[in-house]
Design a protein around this motif. Structure first.
Motif, PDB file in Angstrom:
ATOM      1  N   LEU A  31      -3.828   9.586   3.606  1.00  0.00           N
ATOM      2  CA  LEU A  31      -2.884   9.463   4.718  1.00  0.00           C
ATOM      3  C   LEU A  31      -1.488   9.925   4.320  1.00  0.00           C
ATOM      4  O   LEU A  31      -0.798  10.588   5.094  1.00  0.00           O
ATOM      5  N   LEU A  32      -1.074   9.577   3.115  1.00  0.00           N
ATOM      6  CA  LEU A  32       0.245   9.995   2.647  1.00  0.00           C
ATOM      7  C   LEU A  32       0.324  11.513   2.528  1.00  0.00           C
ATOM      8  O   LEU A  32       1.324  12.125   2.919  1.00  0.00           O
ATOM      9  N   ASP A  33      -0.725  12.138   2.019  1.00  0.00           N
ATOM     10  CA  ASP A  33      -0.743  13.591   1.911  1.00  0.00           C
ATOM     11  C   ASP A  33      -0.714  14.243   3.286  1.00  0.00           C
ATOM     12  O   ASP A  33      -0.051  15.246   3.495  1.00  0.00           O
ATOM     13  N   TRP A  34      -1.439  13.661   4.218  1.00  0.00           N
ATOM     14  CA  TRP A  34      -1.521  14.225   5.569  1.00  0.00           C
ATOM     15  C   TRP A  34      -0.213  14.070   6.339  1.00  0.00           C
ATOM     16  O   TRP A  34       0.193  14.958   7.072  1.00  0.00           O
ATOM     17  N   MET A  35       0.472  12.935   6.149  1.00  0.00           N
ATOM     18  CA  MET A  35       1.680  12.638   6.918  1.00  0.00           C
ATOM     19  C   MET A  35       2.965  13.033   6.190  1.00  0.00           C
ATOM     20  O   MET A  35       4.058  12.869   6.730  1.00  0.00           O
ATOM     21  N   HIS A  36       2.871  13.524   4.971  1.00  0.00           N
ATOM     22  CA  HIS A  36       4.052  13.782   4.149  1.00  0.00           C
ATOM     23  C   HIS A  36       4.977  14.810   4.803  1.00  0.00           C
ATOM     24  O   HIS A  36       4.548  15.889   5.209  1.00  0.00           O
ATOM     25  N   ASP A  37       6.252  14.442   4.905  1.00  0.00           N
ATOM     26  CA  ASP A  37       7.253  15.366   5.442  1.00  0.00           C
ATOM     27  C   ASP A  37       8.479  15.464   4.526  1.00  0.00           C
ATOM     28  O   ASP A  37       9.514  15.990   4.917  1.00  0.00           O
ATOM     29  N   GLY A  38       8.357  14.943   3.311  1.00  0.00           N
ATOM     30  CA  GLY A  38       9.460  15.050   2.360  1.00  0.00           C
ATOM     31  C   GLY A  38      10.419  13.881   2.367  1.00  0.00           C
ATOM     32  O   GLY A  38      11.371  13.861   1.606  1.00  0.00           O
ATOM     33  N   VAL A  42       7.666   7.846   5.239  1.00  0.00           N
ATOM     34  CA  VAL A  42       6.209   7.881   5.383  1.00  0.00           C
ATOM     35  C   VAL A  42       5.566   6.857   4.445  1.00  0.00           C
ATOM     36  O   VAL A  42       4.689   6.088   4.849  1.00  0.00           O
ATOM     37  N   MET A  43       6.009   6.828   3.205  1.00  0.00           N
ATOM     38  CA  MET A  43       5.459   5.868   2.241  1.00  0.00           C
ATOM     39  C   MET A  43       5.789   4.436   2.657  1.00  0.00           C
ATOM     40  O   MET A  43       4.944   3.548   2.571  1.00  0.00           O
ATOM     41  N   ALA A  44       7.001   4.208   3.123  1.00  0.00           N
ATOM     42  CA  ALA A  44       7.382   2.869   3.577  1.00  0.00           C
ATOM     43  C   ALA A  44       6.546   2.441   4.780  1.00  0.00           C
ATOM     44  O   ALA A  44       6.127   1.279   4.877  1.00  0.00           O
ATOM     45  N   THR A  45       6.281   3.372   5.676  1.00  0.00           N
ATOM     46  CA  THR A  45       5.461   3.062   6.850  1.00  0.00           C
ATOM     47  C   THR A  45       4.042   2.707   6.440  1.00  0.00           C
ATOM     48  O   THR A  45       3.458   1.749   6.956  1.00  0.00           O
ATOM     49  N   LEU A  46       3.472   3.479   5.508  1.00  0.00           N
ATOM     50  CA  LEU A  46       2.117   3.180   5.044  1.00  0.00           C
ATOM     51  C   LEU A  46       2.058   1.826   4.328  1.00  0.00           C
ATOM     52  O   LEU A  46       1.107   1.054   4.511  1.00  0.00           O
ATOM     53  N   MET A  47       3.069   1.528   3.522  1.00  0.00           N
ATOM     54  CA  MET A  47       3.099   0.238   2.838  1.00  0.00           C
ATOM     55  C   MET A  47       3.174  -0.911   3.843  1.00  0.00           C
ATOM     56  O   MET A  47       2.474  -1.923   3.699  1.00  0.00           O
TER      57      MET A  47
END
Length: 86
Positions: A31-38, A42-47
């Motif tokens: 998911l992080l790879d798919w949603m990564h925008d720099g 994104v990481m905070a949202t996934l956590m």
């Protein structure tokens, strides 16, 4: 020490827990790879999403454990066995 008849189940439960943790980590990575925008959002949202999922699972487990405990109390006939269930 757990009863002898539960030792095999304990090993299976430990293996299942490890598999689920590994699978959740893999899913988070995909998911992080798919949603990564720099950005770090994104990481905070996934956590936060996985934390909310963990809280929801714990609440469901607590609710089902409470029903299971009530069922055991009804089956047990003597008060001495009720204290062993708690």
């Amino acid at each position: 020490m757990p009863p002898a008849h539960q030792l095999e189940r304990i090993g299976a439960a430990s293996a299942l827990a490890g598999f689920l943790q590994f699978g959740a980590g893999y899913l988070a990575g995909v998911l992080l790879d798919w949603m990564h925008d720099g950005t770090p959002e994104v990481m905070a949202t996934l956590m936060a999403a996985f934390a909310l999922l963990a809280v929801a699972i714990l609440r469901l487990q607590a609710r089902s454990a409470g029903r299971f405990r009530l069922r055991i109390r009804r089956v047990c006939a003597t008060p001495a066995r009720w204290t062993a269930v708690r």
